[in-house]
Motif scaffolding. Sequence first.
Motif, PDB file in Angstrom:
ATOM      1  N   ALA A 133      48.951  26.066   2.515  1.00 13.51           N
ATOM      2  CA  ALA A 133      50.067  25.236   2.040  1.00 13.51           C
ATOM      3  C   ALA A 133      50.373  24.135   3.048  1.00 13.51           C
ATOM      4  O   ALA A 133      50.659  22.991   2.667  1.00 13.51           O
ATOM      5  N   ASP A 134      50.305  24.455   4.336  1.00 12.08           N
ATOM      6  CA  ASP A 134      50.496  23.428   5.361  1.00 12.08           C
ATOM      7  C   ASP A 134      49.455  22.320   5.219  1.00 12.08           C
ATOM      8  O   ASP A 134      49.767  21.131   5.326  1.00 12.08           O
ATOM      9  N   ILE A 135      48.209  22.725   4.974  1.00 12.68           N
ATOM     10  CA  ILE A 135      47.107  21.758   4.926  1.00 12.68           C
ATOM     11  C   ILE A 135      47.164  20.921   3.652  1.00 12.68           C
ATOM     12  O   ILE A 135      47.108  19.674   3.709  1.00 12.68           O
ATOM     13  N   PHE A 136      47.287  21.582   2.509  1.00 18.39           N
ATOM     14  CA  PHE A 136      47.147  20.881   1.234  1.00 18.39           C
ATOM     15  C   PHE A 136      48.459  20.320   0.699  1.00 18.39           C
ATOM     16  O   PHE A 136      48.462  19.260   0.060  1.00 18.39           O
ATOM     17  N   LEU A 137      49.557  21.032   0.883  1.00 23.54           N
ATOM     18  CA  LEU A 137      50.822  20.641   0.262  1.00 23.54           C
ATOM     19  C   LEU A 137      51.742  19.900   1.221  1.00 23.54           C
ATOM     20  O   LEU A 137      52.215  18.802   0.922  1.00 23.54           O
ATOM     21  N   ARG A 138      51.983  20.480   2.381  1.00 23.61           N
ATOM     22  CA  ARG A 138      52.909  19.870   3.338  1.00 23.61           C
ATOM     23  C   ARG A 138      52.252  18.765   4.165  1.00 23.61           C
ATOM     24  O   ARG A 138      52.936  17.956   4.773  1.00 23.61           O
ATOM     25  N   LYS A 139      50.896  18.748   4.175  1.00 18.31           N
ATOM     26  CA  LYS A 139      50.151  17.782   5.008  1.00 18.31           C
ATOM     27  C   LYS A 139      50.625  17.862   6.460  1.00 18.31           C
ATOM     28  O   LYS A 139      50.921  16.855   7.108  1.00 18.31           O
ATOM     29  N   HIS A 140      50.669  19.101   6.943  1.00 19.44           N
ATOM     30  CA  HIS A 140      51.185  19.376   8.292  1.00 19.44           C
ATOM     31  C   HIS A 140      50.083  19.996   9.142  1.00 19.44           C
ATOM     32  O   HIS A 140      49.431  20.955   8.721  1.00 19.44           O
ATOM     33  N   LEU A 141      49.853  19.445  10.320  1.00 18.80           N
ATOM     34  CA  LEU A 141      48.862  20.007  11.235  1.00 18.80           C
ATOM     35  C   LEU A 141      49.473  21.209  11.943  1.00 18.80           C
ATOM     36  O   LEU A 141      50.306  21.061  12.852  1.00 18.80           O
ATOM     37  N   ALA A 142      49.082  22.401  11.514  1.00 14.14           N
ATOM     38  CA  ALA A 142      49.675  23.635  12.034  1.00 14.14           C
ATOM     39  C   ALA A 142      49.109  23.973  13.411  1.00 14.14           C
ATOM     40  O   ALA A 142      48.042  23.496  13.809  1.00 14.14           O
ATOM     41  N   GLU A 143      49.815  24.843  14.111  1.00 15.48           N
ATOM     42  CA  GLU A 143      49.353  25.283  15.423  1.00 15.48           C
ATOM     43  C   GLU A 143      48.281  26.360  15.309  1.00 15.48           C
ATOM     44  O   GLU A 143      47.457  26.515  16.205  1.00 15.48           O
ATOM     45  N   ASP A 144      48.284  27.128  14.206  1.00 16.34           N
ATOM     46  CA  ASP A 144      47.255  28.149  13.994  1.00 16.34           C
ATOM     47  C   ASP A 144      46.177  27.580  13.078  1.00 16.34           C
ATOM     48  O   ASP A 144      46.342  26.509  12.478  1.00 16.34           O
ATOM     49  N   PHE A 145      45.081  28.289  12.950  1.00 16.52           N
ATOM     50  CA  PHE A 145      43.974  27.790  12.132  1.00 16.52           C
ATOM     51  C   PHE A 145      43.034  28.933  11.771  1.00 16.52           C
ATOM     52  O   PHE A 145      43.019  29.987  12.418  1.00 16.52           O
ATOM     53  N   SER A 146      42.282  28.695  10.700  1.00 15.30           N
ATOM     54  CA  SER A 146      41.110  29.512  10.389  1.00 15.30           C
ATOM     55  C   SER A 146      39.903  28.640  10.655  1.00 15.30           C
ATOM     56  O   SER A 146      39.945  27.418  10.457  1.00 15.30           O
ATOM     57  N   LEU A 147      38.808  29.253  11.101  1.00 13.34           N
ATOM     58  CA  LEU A 147      37.666  28.483  11.579  1.00 13.34           C
ATOM     59  C   LEU A 147      36.369  28.934  10.922  1.00 13.34           C
ATOM     60  O   LEU A 147      36.189  30.109  10.603  1.00 13.34           O
ATOM     61  N   TYR A 148      35.470  27.977  10.741  1.00 15.25           N
ATOM     62  CA  TYR A 148      34.083  28.270  10.378  1.00 15.25           C
ATOM     63  C   TYR A 148      33.243  27.948  11.600  1.00 15.25           C
ATOM     64  O   TYR A 148      33.235  26.818  12.089  1.00 15.25           O
ATOM     65  N   LEU A 149      32.542  28.956  12.104  1.00 18.38           N
ATOM     66  CA  LEU A 149      31.699  28.781  13.293  1.00 18.38           C
ATOM     67  C   LEU A 149      30.241  28.883  12.886  1.00 18.38           C
ATOM     68  O   LEU A 149      29.795  29.898  12.336  1.00 18.38           O
ATOM     69  N   HIS A 150      29.496  27.819  13.164  1.00 14.30           N
ATOM     70  CA  HIS A 150      28.081  27.740  12.812  1.00 14.30           C
ATOM     71  C   HIS A 150      27.252  27.859  14.084  1.00 14.30           C
ATOM     72  O   HIS A 150      27.436  27.074  15.025  1.00 14.30           O
ATOM     73  N   ARG A 151      26.370  28.860  14.118  1.00 12.14           N
ATOM     74  CA  ARG A 151      25.472  29.036  15.258  1.00 12.14           C
ATOM     75  C   ARG A 151      24.034  28.953  14.747  1.00 12.14           C
ATOM     76  O   ARG A 151      23.374  29.958  14.486  1.00 12.14           O
ATOM     77  N   PRO A 152      23.506  27.741  14.549  1.00  8.21           N
ATOM     78  CA  PRO A 152      22.172  27.581  13.957  1.00  8.21           C
ATOM     79  C   PRO A 152      21.062  28.170  14.807  1.00  8.21           C
ATOM     80  O   PRO A 152      20.002  28.524  14.284  1.00  8.21           O
ATOM     81  N   THR A 153      21.283  28.255  16.113  1.00  2.56           N
ATOM     82  CA  THR A 153      20.252  28.806  16.990  1.00  2.56           C
ATOM     83  C   THR A 153      20.064  30.307  16.776  1.00  2.56           C
ATOM     84  O   THR A 153      19.105  30.890  17.303  1.00  2.56           O
ATOM     85  N   ALA A 154      20.934  30.930  15.987  1.00  2.89           N
ATOM     86  CA  ALA A 154      20.694  32.320  15.595  1.00  2.89           C
ATOM     87  C   ALA A 154      19.438  32.419  14.741  1.00  2.89           C
ATOM     88  O   ALA A 154      18.745  33.442  14.744  1.00  2.89           O
ATOM     89  N   THR A 155      19.127  31.339  14.007  1.00  4.41           N
ATOM     90  CA  THR A 155      17.938  31.300  13.151  1.00  4.41           C
ATOM     91  C   THR A 155      16.848  30.416  13.730  1.00  4.41           C
ATOM     92  O   THR A 155      15.665  30.742  13.628  1.00  4.41           O
TER      93      THR A 155
END
Length: 521
Positions: free
Chosen positions: A359-381
């Motif tokens: 809701a912060d991201i899409f509706l309020r357009k607010h940069l929150a202090e917490d986050f969810s992350l996608y971590l890509h480690r291509p060197t695993a493959t």
Amino acid sequence: MLTLRSIANPLIPVESAAGETHLRPQAIVIGSGFGGLAAAVRLGARGYRVTVLEKLDAPGGRAYVYRQDGFTFDAGPTVITAPFLFEELWAMCGKRMADDVDLRPVSPFYRIRFDDGSTFDYSGDADAMRAEVRRLAPDDVEGYERFLAASEAIYKVGFEELGHVPFSAWTDMARALPQLMKLEGYRTVYSLASKHVRDTRLRMVLTFQSLLVGGNPFSTTSVYCLIAFLERRWGVHFAMGGTGSLVKGLVGLIEEQGGRVLCNQAVTQILVEDRTATGVRLANGDTLSADVVVSNADSATTYRNLVAAHHREHWTDRRIERASYSMSLFVWHFGTRRQYPDVAHHTIAMGPRYEKLLADIFLRKHLAEDFSLYLHRPTATDPSLAPPGCDAFYVLSPVPHLQSGTDWRTEAEPYRLAIQQRLQATLLPDLENQIVTSRLMTPQDFQDRLSSFRGAAFGMEPVLSQSAWFRPHNRSEELDRLYLVGAGTHPGAGLPGVLSSARILDSLVPHADSLATRRAA
């Protein structure tokens, strides 16, 4: 060598299969993202002489490749599904993709790490997935199976039947609506998942994928639940050498067809005569003629910046500005002097909040202090993407687009540091002392470098009122002989979506032979 001046005349004499000399029409493709490159291959296979114009210094668009300090970083797409859509492009040229690109399956598809430290390995193995669901939420195993059955039903309609339909008329939408309503397309992604499973963590597992196409699972149409079955059916893959190897392969196909991909060539205007697209004007002032123009640029940018206002009746500036747009992304590429072998190729690191953060991201357009992350480690493959003994990483945080008012000139480094501290505390111990190279990409870069309106990373938000016929059409509503491909048109973002948008052109763009015959007559 083909120069810009030499392609001003779109008609080039060629020999037909019957030995008759006729004229070969010219197609111009604006932008060299996957949608534009796929469109160029398909137009080349249909007899056009194709020129792709890219404003950056190398092809790829969002799939640009950075090479820095011995590391190779993919700037954009890293999750490859539905590989048959790529294989089809090679087959159109009488070739095998496997001869040019080495695709490797990734397992697990994703490792989801919850804020409490527990994990879920998401894969294409039916038994393994049931076991993971049973371990996480034993009362939801049957509900998970029902969700997957619903995903398969939506896939068969939304992807197999409608993913390649152009939706040029409202009647196309009217015919599709009964099926979509029967499949509960009026629900959101999260609502459909919640209908079948009760565990909040499992609901996250079944809904985060809509973020990969720019959608909030709490508002995105449940049609995007098809992703779950799409991944089960086709798997998740990685191209050895990085996603850029697919870009290189597609450029090779275009050149073998006699087309060209020209970089450092920004388009500033689509030329128009009698409400028909007739070519483009470049930033250096040159004008290039064409029988067909295809824009792989962001759809809002295409209309707002490249088509003069007096040629637009549907996509006026006001309508473009009133539309809702996807979130943007904060992307940090970094390399480490050590390896982290316990980190999966794809990791989804959930934060302490889910719905409220979105809701912060899409509706309020607010940069929150917490986050969810996608971590890509291509060197695993593919260890070749980093120097020996090192790892390459790409961490992505969904953030509001530029309507948030965030000044990324001052906020970028504090935000990066917060992500670094979070990763160090959870997945990458001693990270601060292991980093040997680093680069950032912010929403401002999405706007300035990639020409994304408001810095939205995926174009218009994929809500029901901006999907299919309601989205900017693949055949322009404004101009004849102008076509759109990429995330901003139907069917939407994600590699399967943008490749399908190019596939749609086969049913919309006249074959080059018909144009050449008409011009010759």
